[in-house]
Design a protein around this motif. Structure first.
Motif, short mmCIF file in Angstrom:
data_model
loop_
_atom_site.label_atom_id
_atom_site.label_comp_id
_atom_site.label_asym_id
_atom_site.label_seq_id
_atom_site.Cartn_x
_atom_site.Cartn_y
_atom_site.Cartn_z
N VAL A 1 -0.01 -53.63 7.23
CA VAL A 1 1.32 -54.21 7.05
C VAL A 1 1.31 -55.68 7.47
O VAL A 1 1.85 -56.55 6.76
CB VAL A 1 2.37 -53.42 7.85
N LEU A 2 0.70 -55.99 8.60
CA LEU A 2 0.68 -57.38 9.06
C LEU A 2 -0.15 -58.26 8.13
O LEU A 2 0.21 -59.42 7.86
CB LEU A 2 0.13 -57.45 10.49
N TRP A 3 -1.25 -57.73 7.64
CA TRP A 3 -2.08 -58.52 6.71
C TRP A 3 -1.29 -58.82 5.44
O TRP A 3 -1.30 -59.94 4.93
CB TRP A 3 -3.36 -57.74 6.39
N ARG A 4 -0.60 -57.81 4.92
CA ARG A 4 0.13 -58.00 3.68
C ARG A 4 1.40 -58.83 3.84
O ARG A 4 1.90 -59.39 2.88
CB ARG A 4 0.47 -56.64 3.06
N THR A 5 1.93 -58.93 5.05
CA THR A 5 3.13 -59.73 5.25
C THR A 5 2.81 -61.14 5.76
O THR A 5 3.56 -62.08 5.49
CB THR A 5 4.10 -59.06 6.25
N ARG A 6 1.70 -61.28 6.48
CA ARG A 6 1.39 -62.57 7.08
C ARG A 6 0.14 -63.23 6.49
O ARG A 6 -0.13 -64.40 6.76
CB ARG A 6 1.21 -62.42 8.59
N GLY A 7 -0.63 -62.45 5.73
CA GLY A 7 -1.85 -63.01 5.16
C GLY A 7 -2.97 -63.15 6.15
O GLY A 7 -3.97 -63.83 5.87
N VAL A 8 -2.85 -62.52 7.32
CA VAL A 8 -3.86 -62.62 8.37
C VAL A 8 -4.25 -61.22 8.81
O VAL A 8 -3.38 -60.41 9.16
CB VAL A 8 -3.33 -63.42 9.60
N VAL A 9 -5.55 -60.93 8.81
CA VAL A 9 -6.03 -59.66 9.33
C VAL A 9 -6.01 -59.73 10.86
O VAL A 9 -6.57 -60.66 11.44
CB VAL A 9 -7.46 -59.36 8.84
N PRO A 10 -5.34 -58.80 11.54
CA PRO A 10 -5.34 -58.84 13.01
C PRO A 10 -6.77 -58.87 13.56
O PRO A 10 -7.65 -58.16 13.08
CB PRO A 10 -4.62 -57.54 13.39
N ARG A 11 -6.95 -59.70 14.55
CA ARG A 11 -8.28 -59.84 15.16
C ARG A 11 -8.66 -58.59 15.94
O ARG A 11 -9.83 -58.19 15.98
CB ARG A 11 -8.27 -61.06 16.09
N GLN A 12 -7.64 -57.96 16.58
CA GLN A 12 -7.94 -56.80 17.42
C GLN A 12 -6.80 -55.80 17.37
O GLN A 12 -5.62 -56.16 17.37
CB GLN A 12 -8.17 -57.24 18.87
N LEU A 13 -7.17 -54.51 17.33
CA LEU A 13 -6.24 -53.40 17.49
C LEU A 13 -6.57 -52.77 18.84
O LEU A 13 -7.69 -52.31 19.05
CB LEU A 13 -6.40 -52.38 16.37
N ARG A 14 -5.61 -52.76 19.74
CA ARG A 14 -5.89 -52.29 21.09
C ARG A 14 -5.03 -51.09 21.44
O ARG A 14 -3.80 -51.14 21.35
CB ARG A 14 -5.64 -53.40 22.12
N LEU A 15 -5.69 -50.00 21.80
CA LEU A 15 -5.02 -48.78 22.24
C LEU A 15 -5.16 -48.67 23.76
O LEU A 15 -6.27 -48.71 24.29
CB LEU A 15 -5.66 -47.56 21.57
N MET A 16 -4.03 -48.53 24.44
CA MET A 16 -4.05 -48.44 25.90
C MET A 16 -3.62 -47.03 26.31
O MET A 16 -2.46 -46.64 26.12
CB MET A 16 -3.11 -49.48 26.50
N TYR A 17 -4.56 -46.25 26.83
CA TYR A 17 -4.30 -44.88 27.26
C TYR A 17 -3.99 -44.88 28.75
O TYR A 17 -4.89 -45.04 29.59
CB TYR A 17 -5.50 -43.98 26.93
N LEU A 18 -2.71 -44.71 29.07
CA LEU A 18 -2.27 -44.91 30.44
C LEU A 18 -2.64 -43.76 31.37
O LEU A 18 -2.83 -43.98 32.56
CB LEU A 18 -0.75 -45.13 30.46
N ALA A 19 -2.73 -42.53 30.84
CA ALA A 19 -2.98 -41.39 31.72
C ALA A 19 -4.32 -41.51 32.43
O ALA A 19 -4.45 -41.16 33.61
CB ALA A 19 -2.91 -40.09 30.94
N ASP A 20 -5.35 -41.99 31.71
CA ASP A 20 -6.66 -42.12 32.35
C ASP A 20 -7.15 -43.57 32.41
O ASP A 20 -8.34 -43.83 32.59
CB ASP A 20 -7.70 -41.23 31.68
N ARG A 21 -6.22 -44.50 32.22
CA ARG A 21 -6.51 -45.93 32.40
C ARG A 21 -7.68 -46.41 31.55
O ARG A 21 -8.58 -47.10 32.02
CB ARG A 21 -6.76 -46.24 33.89
N GLN A 22 -7.65 -46.02 30.29
CA GLN A 22 -8.69 -46.48 29.37
C GLN A 22 -8.07 -47.35 28.28
O GLN A 22 -6.94 -47.14 27.87
CB GLN A 22 -9.41 -45.29 28.72
N SER A 23 -8.85 -48.31 27.83
CA SER A 23 -8.40 -49.20 26.77
C SER A 23 -9.48 -49.24 25.70
O SER A 23 -10.66 -49.46 26.00
CB SER A 23 -8.16 -50.60 27.34
#
Length: 308
Positions: free
Chosen positions: A207-229
């Motif tokens: 969606v961001l690429w198609r609306t802004r013309g820029v591929v996101p540099r990073q997709l970050r998932l933050m798992y809070l229960a076990d403090r992993q990213s």
């Protein structure tokens, strides 16, 4: 991009419709959200139960806690940077819970049947506070100034498929690189869960690429229960393939909608499904097919949909 019509709307926009010049609500076009697309891929009958039949699902304390934690993290970034500290975040918990309870009546009974409701609510809020503490162990929000939190985004693909979803947070570097951040209040997943989480993140990246013309540099998932990213870097070729996947999913949904043929796809995930009693794979009978629904609801994604 010339072959794509796209738009980005702030989280202040309505999920149910837009106002016309006279202030009246217009039904929104049918859209594909990451949750509903994931439902159809997992089990077409599950998609039908949720998007077409709108069968009720009993919320859990874990889902409500995730929603409250998301709300606190959103509000945290409205504070001056110097106040984005654990004590301030914890102070936002009870007000966020009261607001959620008041706006979602079905959540009010989560503690009603408890032997000691007051003590269990206190422990539940404390467990949400521990998740917030874990968040502060993953990053220092005082050093961040997100471009947006809880952002409603939409993009219409060249094929006419409309994508719609909410992004927890978007960070934009001074050099223009985009990072998409998603908070998960559960633990880091195994193979099935990780694939589902990456599906959601690629949806946002597309969606961001198609609306802004820029591929996101990073997709970050933050798992809070076990403090992993977990971090992932998509590329254009991958997003083009993913776009074709979403187009195929939407066409399959439309075919099933015309015929009412939403078939079950049994898997280990059935153990967590609220609708087993209606599923033929478990001896049940689905409700009579009501026909293709009001299109304004097909892409609706609730706050509970967006937490894990």
């Amino acid at each position: 991009m010339a072959d794509v019509v796209g738009e980005v709307r702030s989280s202040a926009g309505s999920a149910n419709g837009d106002a016309d010049d006279a202030g009246r609500r217009r039904p929104r076009r049918p859209a594909l959200s990451p949750s509903r697309a994931s439902d159809f891929k997992q089990c077409p009958l599950l998609y039908r139960f949720r998007a077409v039949d709108r069968l009720p699902e009993k919320p859990t304390r874990a889902q409500a806690r995730g929603t409250v934690v998301h709300a606190v993290l959103e509000r945290l970034f409205t504070l001056p940077a110097v106040r984005r500290v654990p004590d301030e975040a914890r102070a936002l918990l009870e007000p966020a819970w009261r607001e959620l309870r008041d706006t979602r009546p079905e959540l009010a009974g989560l503690f009603d049947d408890a032997a000691d409701a007051e003590a269990e609510l206190a422990e539940w809020l404390s467990s949400a506070g521990r998740l917030l503490d874990h968040y502060f162990g993953l990053e220092d929000p005082r050093r961040l100034e997100p471009e947006a939190c809880e952002l409603l985004v939409e993009a219409e693909l060249a094929s006419g498929v409309l994508l719609r979803g909410y992004i927890d947070r978007i960070d934009v570097a001074p050099t223009g690189e985009i990072r998409v951040v998603d908070y998960k209040t559960g633990t880091a997943p195994r193979e099935i869960g990780e694939a589902k989480a990456l599906f959601q993140m690629k949806f946002y990246a597309l969606v961001l690429w198609r609306t802004r013309g820029v591929v996101p540099r990073q997709l970050r998932l933050m798992y809070l229960a076990d403090r992993q990213s977990l971090a992932y870097a998509p590329d254009e070729g991958e997003l083009r393939r993913f776009e074709r996947t979403l187009e195929a999913v939407w066409q399959a949904i439309l075919r099933a909608g015309r015929t009412g043929d939403f078939r079950p796809n049994p898997s280990r995930l059935c153990d967590w499904c609220d609708h087993k009693a209606f599923c033929p794979s478990f001896g049940g009978t689905p409700p009579e097919y009501p026909g293709w629904p009001d299109p304004s609801g097909l892409g609706v994604e609730t706050a509970l949909d967006r937490v894990d």
